[in-house]
Design an enzyme around this catalytic site. Structure first.
Site, PDB file in Angstrom:
ATOM      1  N   TRP A 216       0.881  -1.188   0.000  1.00 24.53           N
ATOM      2  CA  TRP A 216       0.000   0.000   0.000  1.00 24.53           C
ATOM      3  C   TRP A 216       0.908   1.226   0.000  1.00 24.53           C
ATOM      4  O   TRP A 216       1.593   1.494   0.978  1.00 24.53           O
ATOM      5  CB  TRP A 216      -0.896  -0.040   1.236  1.00 24.53           C
ATOM      6  CG  TRP A 216      -1.807   1.165   1.411  1.00 24.53           C
ATOM      7  CD1 TRP A 216      -1.878   2.295   0.646  1.00 24.53           C
ATOM      8  CD2 TRP A 216      -2.779   1.333   2.454  1.00 24.53           C
ATOM      9  NE1 TRP A 216      -2.823   3.157   1.140  1.00 24.53           N
ATOM     10  CE2 TRP A 216      -3.394   2.592   2.251  1.00 24.53           C
ATOM     11  CE3 TRP A 216      -3.198   0.556   3.538  1.00 24.53           C
ATOM     12  CZ2 TRP A 216      -4.407   3.080   3.095  1.00 24.53           C
ATOM     13  CZ3 TRP A 216      -4.196   1.037   4.381  1.00 24.53           C
ATOM     14  CH2 TRP A 216      -4.793   2.286   4.148  1.00 24.53           C
ATOM     15  N   GLU A 217       0.907   1.963  -1.111  1.00 21.69           N
ATOM     16  CA  GLU A 217       1.805   3.118  -1.249  1.00 21.69           C
ATOM     17  C   GLU A 217       0.978   4.409  -1.300  1.00 21.69           C
ATOM     18  O   GLU A 217       0.567   4.823  -2.361  1.00 21.69           O
ATOM     19  CB  GLU A 217       2.634   3.008  -2.519  1.00 21.69           C
ATOM     20  CG  GLU A 217       3.553   1.809  -2.538  1.00 21.69           C
ATOM     21  CD  GLU A 217       4.448   1.784  -3.772  1.00 21.69           C
ATOM     22  OE1 GLU A 217       4.697   2.841  -4.378  1.00 21.69           O
ATOM     23  OE2 GLU A 217       4.882   0.699  -4.132  1.00 21.69           O
ATOM     24  N   PHE A 218       0.773   5.049  -0.217  1.00 19.54           N
ATOM     25  CA  PHE A 218       1.069   4.763   1.161  1.00 19.54           C
ATOM     26  C   PHE A 218      -0.115   5.235   1.983  1.00 19.54           C
ATOM     27  O   PHE A 218      -0.843   6.120   1.537  1.00 19.54           O
ATOM     28  CB  PHE A 218       2.323   5.532   1.632  1.00 19.54           C
ATOM     29  CG  PHE A 218       3.562   5.214   0.840  1.00 19.54           C
ATOM     30  CD1 PHE A 218       4.304   4.065   1.116  1.00 19.54           C
ATOM     31  CD2 PHE A 218       3.975   6.055  -0.184  1.00 19.54           C
ATOM     32  CE1 PHE A 218       5.458   3.772   0.386  1.00 19.54           C
ATOM     33  CE2 PHE A 218       5.126   5.752  -0.916  1.00 19.54           C
ATOM     34  CZ  PHE A 218       5.871   4.616  -0.631  1.00 19.54           C
TER      35      PHE A 218
END
Ligand SMILES: *[C@@H]1O[C@H](CO)[C@@H](O)[C@H](O)[C@H]1NC(C)=O
Ligand SMILES: *[C@@H]1O[C@H](CO)[C@@H](O)[C@H](O)[C@H]1NC(C)=O
Ligand SMILES: *[C@@H]1O[C@H](CO)[C@@H](O)[C@H](O)[C@H]1NC(C)=O
Length: 517
Positions: A216-218
């Site tokens: 998961w960015e971010f």
């Protein structure tokens, strides 16, 4: 050895012809299977003593490669069998996507994941390796399709002719930069959240992955999303534990294989500081530090994007439009060493759970304000970015560097390579064999778990002296292998078949493996 293979091939062909003439179905089918299974050798010594974490904990360093499901397309034309798999401990298969509308996980390309017929390119590869003893038609008929099918096959197979090529783990990577907007939708809805957890674990097992890599960015710095990210980690671990006890039963008292949980981790303080790393660390097996992408089109000036050290004050100016949701205005440094030491010193993460990210690509800047006396091209104004890799702004695959009309230079102060074309005033910062060499020593000195690359297709695959992975492996000397991993256990294969039945993606290959034992 060669002669026995030849004799067995001759015998096999003779028997096959006879069989085809006489009994066809009854005799021929089992023979086909036997032949395929010659290359899928199971490990006789399966019951090994449990170690602390997992019975397949092995010595050596990790060498991880992110492999994307767009790699086979032109111009990359890069397949799993092009990787020197004897050098690899983990393949991080990228990406499965979060569906923000439902919470379920979905394939980002069903054709390349599950359907593409890879046995033609594999046959070309086998011809190059002079493996005439391998009957390719058998593979075409018997083996699962798609990149995921090939990876499942290769990790049990000696088909590439190197016995060390197998026994790597294949991990399912979830999310990625292009999928970043979906996570927030899922964590704001309890139903989607639960569905996401179930769907992750089911998809992982159904396609034969050894674990899950979260990307998961971010999360935003809002207190809520980082907490939800922790809950994803906790719930996934719980669900993976449940799956393990379904497979191995309650009696094994934890002495069994474990599914792996890792995280593609931000490589800079601003995002690390907002994540509940200490709590997450109770459940995360490997922290893959994304110690790259420090500079790019979003930056105010040029800079190296994958430097290990940062000795200059100039980095205070950075404006990471995309990556910093809130600017702290602090002088946090952008370099691999800063991120790694923060993980160890501030969050108390065991260095043996950290892998250093390296880049098999460069980030390029155009119209850089540089003059004839310059020898370093960071911290300069630029106008636009330059990239030679399809569809990705500002990115050059390593195997296309250095640029024509430029020389490759290594900057030992920052530990980065670069090239500069004075005509177009284009500057590209990247990892080369010199920077990888220093980083390898760093991994040893810091007692890290190892290293990994984004992404496999960027390395050179026909010039070992320029290959980044080859440089790392030669200098680190010992790479982890997993001859006793999850899918080498009969109990796992049997459970899989019971769970998914004849329609399971890997049921037929698993049934053959059980038969061979
Ligand atoms: C496994 O570990 C137990 C206890 O630590 C030991 O007694 C036993 O000999 C070991 N078995 C093998 C096969 O190494
Ligand atoms: C693959 O890697 C191994 C180990 O580093 C090396 O011995 C071998 O020569 C490599 N194979 C090829 C084809 O480069
Ligand atoms: C060239 O750049 C250097 C360093 O950025 C600077 O010190 C020098 O004054 C510049 N020379 C010219 C002619 O612009």
């Amino acid at each position: 050895m060669i002669w026995t293979i030849h004799i067995s091939v001759v015998l096999f062909v003779l028997i096959s012809i006879l069989a085809e003439m006489c009994f066809h179905e009854k005799l021929f089918k089992p023979l086909l299977r036997k032949k395929v299974l010659d290359h899928i050798q199971s490990n006789a010594n399966m019951q090994r003593n449990a170690s602390r974490m997992s019975i397949d904990d092995e010595n050596g360093y990790s060498c991880g490669l992110y492999y994307s499901n767009w790699s086979p397309y032109s111009p990359r034309l890069h397949y799993p069998h092009d990787i020197n798999l004897s050098q690899v401990s983990h393949i991080y298969y990228s990406f499965f996507l979060v569906d923000g509308e439902t919470g379920t996980l979905k394939s980002s390309d069903e054709w390349s994941d599950f359907a593409m017929d890879i046995y033609k390119p594999l046959a070309i590869k086998l011809n190059k390796l002079n493996r005439e003893d391998v009957d390719q038609e058998l593979y075409a008929k018997n083996l699962p399709m798609g990149l995921i099918g090939e990876l499942n096959f290769l990790r049990h197979s000696n088909v590439l002719g190197d016995k060390n090529a197998k026994d790597f783990k294949v991990i399912m990577s979830v999310g990625g930069w292009s999928n970043r907007q979906e996570f927030p939708k899922v964590v704001r809805d309890a139903k989607k959240f639960d569905k996401f957890i179930d769907s992750c674990v089911d998809t992982m097992f159904k396609y034969g992955f050894d674990g899950i890599d979260l990307d998961w960015e971010f999360p935003e710095d809002d207190g809520f999303e980082p907490q939800k990210y922790l809950e994803i980690v906790q719930n996934l671990r719980r669900k993976l534990d449940d799956l393990e006890s379904d497979i191995f039963g309650g009696h094994s008292a934890g002495n069994h294989n474990r599914f792996h949980l890792s995280m593609a981790t931000p490589g800079f303080a601003e995002k690390l500081n907002i994540m509940p790393i200490v709590e997450m660390n109770k459940h995360i097996d490997i922290w893959n530090m994304m110690t790259y992408d420090y500079y790019g089109e979003w930056s105010e000036t040029t800079g190296y994007h994958s430097n290990l050290y940062d000795s200059g004050p100039q980095n205070e100016k950075v404006d990471m439009l995309y990556k910093y949701s809130h600017s702290s205005g602090s002088d946090e440094r952008l370099c691999g060493n800063a991120a790694v030491t923060q993980m160890i010193e501030k969050f108390g993460v065991d260095s043996k759970k950290i892998t250093l990210g390296m880049a098999a690509y460069g980030r390029g800047f155009k119209k850089v304000s540089a003059n004839k006396t310059d020898t370093r091209f960071i911290d300069k104004a630029f106008h636009g970015v330059s990239g030679g890799s399809d569809g990705e702004t500002g990115i050059w695959l390593y195997n296309q560097l250095p640029l024509g009309g430029s020389n490759e230079v290594f900057d030992p102060d920052y530990v980065s390579a670069f090239c500069f074309n004075p005509k177009s005033k284009t500057f590209v910062g990247y990892d080369n064999v010199d920077s990888v060499s220093v980083k390898t020593q760093y991994i040893k000195d810091m007692k890290l778990a190892g290293g990994f690359w984004w992404e496999s297709c960027g390395d050179t695959h026909n010039d070992p002296s320029r290959s980044l992975v080859n440089t790392f492996v030669n200098e680190i000397t010992s790479i982890k292998k997993f001859p006793n991993s999850m899918y080498h256990q009969s109990s796992v294969l049997k459970y899989y078949i019971k769970r998914y039945g004849a329609g399971g993606f890997l049921t037929s290959i698993f049934a053959q493996m059980i038969e061979a034992k």
